[in-house]
Scaffold this motif. Sequence first.
Motif, PDB file in Angstrom:
ATOM      1  N   ARG A 182       0.845  -1.192   0.000  1.00 45.98           N
ATOM      2  CA  ARG A 182       0.000   0.000   0.000  1.00 45.98           C
ATOM      3  C   ARG A 182       0.883   1.246   0.000  1.00 45.98           C
ATOM      4  O   ARG A 182       1.837   1.331   0.764  1.00 45.98           O
ATOM      5  N   ASN A 183       0.555   2.202  -0.845  1.00 41.61           N
ATOM      6  CA  ASN A 183       1.211   3.501  -0.790  1.00 41.61           C
ATOM      7  C   ASN A 183       0.559   4.338   0.299  1.00 41.61           C
ATOM      8  O   ASN A 183      -0.639   4.218   0.563  1.00 41.61           O
ATOM      9  N   ALA A 184       1.354   5.196   0.939  1.00 41.24           N
ATOM     10  CA  ALA A 184       0.845   5.963   2.076  1.00 41.24           C
ATOM     11  C   ALA A 184      -0.391   6.777   1.711  1.00 41.24           C
ATOM     12  O   ALA A 184      -1.303   6.931   2.521  1.00 41.24           O
ATOM     13  N   LEU A 185      -0.443   7.284   0.490  1.00 45.49           N
ATOM     14  CA  LEU A 185      -1.584   8.094   0.067  1.00 45.49           C
ATOM     15  C   LEU A 185      -2.836   7.253  -0.190  1.00 45.49           C
ATOM     16  O   LEU A 185      -3.916   7.793  -0.384  1.00 45.49           O
ATOM     17  N   ASP A 186      -2.677   5.934  -0.187  1.00 49.22           N
ATOM     18  CA  ASP A 186      -3.815   5.055  -0.463  1.00 49.22           C
ATOM     19  C   ASP A 186      -4.497   4.547   0.776  1.00 49.22           C
ATOM     20  O   ASP A 186      -5.491   3.826   0.687  1.00 49.22           O
ATOM     21  N   ILE A 187      -3.971   4.903   1.972  1.00 50.65           N
ATOM     22  CA  ILE A 187      -4.617   4.441   3.197  1.00 50.65           C
ATOM     23  C   ILE A 187      -5.038   5.638   4.014  1.00 50.65           C
ATOM     24  O   ILE A 187      -4.378   6.686   4.007  1.00 50.65           O
ATOM     25  N   PRO A 188      -6.165   5.538   4.720  1.00 47.25           N
ATOM     26  CA  PRO A 188      -6.594   6.657   5.577  1.00 47.25           C
ATOM     27  C   PRO A 188      -5.564   6.912   6.671  1.00 47.25           C
ATOM     28  O   PRO A 188      -5.027   5.973   7.255  1.00 47.25           O
ATOM     29  N   MET A 189      -5.316   8.184   6.955  1.00 46.71           N
ATOM     30  CA  MET A 189      -4.377   8.488   8.027  1.00 46.71           C
ATOM     31  C   MET A 189      -4.908   8.014   9.370  1.00 46.71           C
ATOM     32  O   MET A 189      -4.176   7.508  10.205  1.00 46.71           O
ATOM     33  N   GLY A 190      -6.209   8.150   9.597  1.00 40.53           N
ATOM     34  CA  GLY A 190      -6.764   7.685  10.858  1.00 40.53           C
ATOM     35  C   GLY A 190      -6.260   8.503  12.029  1.00 40.53           C
ATOM     36  O   GLY A 190      -6.283   9.725  12.005  1.00 40.53           O
ATOM     37  N   TYR A 191      -5.750   7.807  13.066  1.00 37.21           N
ATOM     38  CA  TYR A 191      -5.283   8.464  14.276  1.00 37.21           C
ATOM     39  C   TYR A 191      -3.817   8.104  14.538  1.00 37.21           C
ATOM     40  O   TYR A 191      -3.420   6.963  14.376  1.00 37.21           O
ATOM     41  N   MET A 192      -3.061   9.104  14.953  1.00 35.10           N
ATOM     42  CA  MET A 192      -1.673   8.840  15.339  1.00 35.10           C
ATOM     43  C   MET A 192      -1.657   8.109  16.675  1.00 35.10           C
ATOM     44  O   MET A 192      -2.589   8.234  17.470  1.00 35.10           O
ATOM     45  N   PRO A 193      -0.577   7.344  16.940  1.00 31.28           N
ATOM     46  CA  PRO A 193      -0.496   6.625  18.219  1.00 31.28           C
ATOM     47  C   PRO A 193      -0.466   7.592  19.391  1.00 31.28           C
ATOM     48  O   PRO A 193       0.208   8.623  19.346  1.00 31.28           O
ATOM     49  N   ARG A 194      -1.245   7.250  20.451  1.00 32.34           N
ATOM     50  CA  ARG A 194      -1.332   8.124  21.620  1.00 32.34           C
ATOM     51  C   ARG A 194      -0.066   8.021  22.466  1.00 32.34           C
ATOM     52  O   ARG A 194       0.553   6.999  22.566  1.00 32.34           O
TER      53      ARG A 194
END
Length: 351
Positions: free
Chosen positions: A339-351
């Motif tokens: 998967r290319n980074a632009l092809d996946i939802p960013m979602g949430y960064m790790p807390r």
Amino acid sequence: MKDTYKVIIWGLGSVGKSALEIINARKSLQLVGAFDVNPAKVGKDAGEVFGLETAGVIVSDNEEEVLNIEADMVLYYPPTKWDPGKLPSPTSVGGNVDDIVKFLEHGKNCSSTLPVYFSEKNAPEYFKRIDEAGKAHGTTYVQQGIFPGLFTPYFSSITCMFSRKIDTAIVYGGEDDSVNSAPWIAVFGYGKKPEEISPERLAVVKNIMFTYYGPTVIEMAERAGLEWDEYSCEEETILSDEEVTTPYSHVTPGTVGAHRFIMCTKKDGREVTGFHFIHKASAEILKDLPLNKYIEIKGEPDITIRLENIIPDEDPFLTSAAPSVNLIPSIVDAEPGFRNALDIPMGYMPR
């Protein structure tokens, strides 16, 4: 999003150090394994290797031992494994691809800063191997560093979305190599006279840039829907106008002080997308050769986005490590395969 992500760092160099510092600062990230082949690091606590707080994980050089640790993610930061007898290119990193496939086959997702990206266009054989391994084992590979990665082509591709019409999309960047401790920087020959650098060495320099930075312009063109019929990568060696001593070179006037690289796609000979990048022995020389970092879109409307301090002098590898670490939850949740980074939802960064 999970409460805890178990992480292995594969390669404890400068990028690995920055990654470990991020992991230490996040409650949802747990280091569970560390691999390196350097005898000076093997057998030591991963944190102590870098003078950080104890991590509770001993560095190992036993591949199978580390691969069998239960983990969600391998952060893959080794040296580039160039294929013997081949100039650097997107299709000459077979050893790194072998490793990525092993991680996926052992049930580990993988993120890396290496030049294994947008491979469906740049290296279809590599793409097929990685994609099939990931899909067969329910794991995902994503490349995400700074360049290639977040600065280009990720952020630059998103910037194109502001325009109704794009004539050119060009990314400008540069690096002060007086704070860059990466061993491969020696290839630039800072402080040498031009005649001391052979055409063969310059070919290696140019091809390394082509491999790492260049194909980002292809992804930019493809994602922006721009037509192109040629890809080129050009190098200009620039001689210093002053004397400077850095931890990694001694430069005098008339010796190599910088390299300018222009990587671009073209249509009918006209530049369409580009990455203009300067590697300089020190920011203290060649003042008329700035290391400004910005994205410039010409079209409707014209757009310029400037970025400052994205390569901080106090930790120049932070912005190589952070994009791959911060994307961990999104990679774990992504569809299996390449998967290319632009092809996946960013979602949430790790807390």
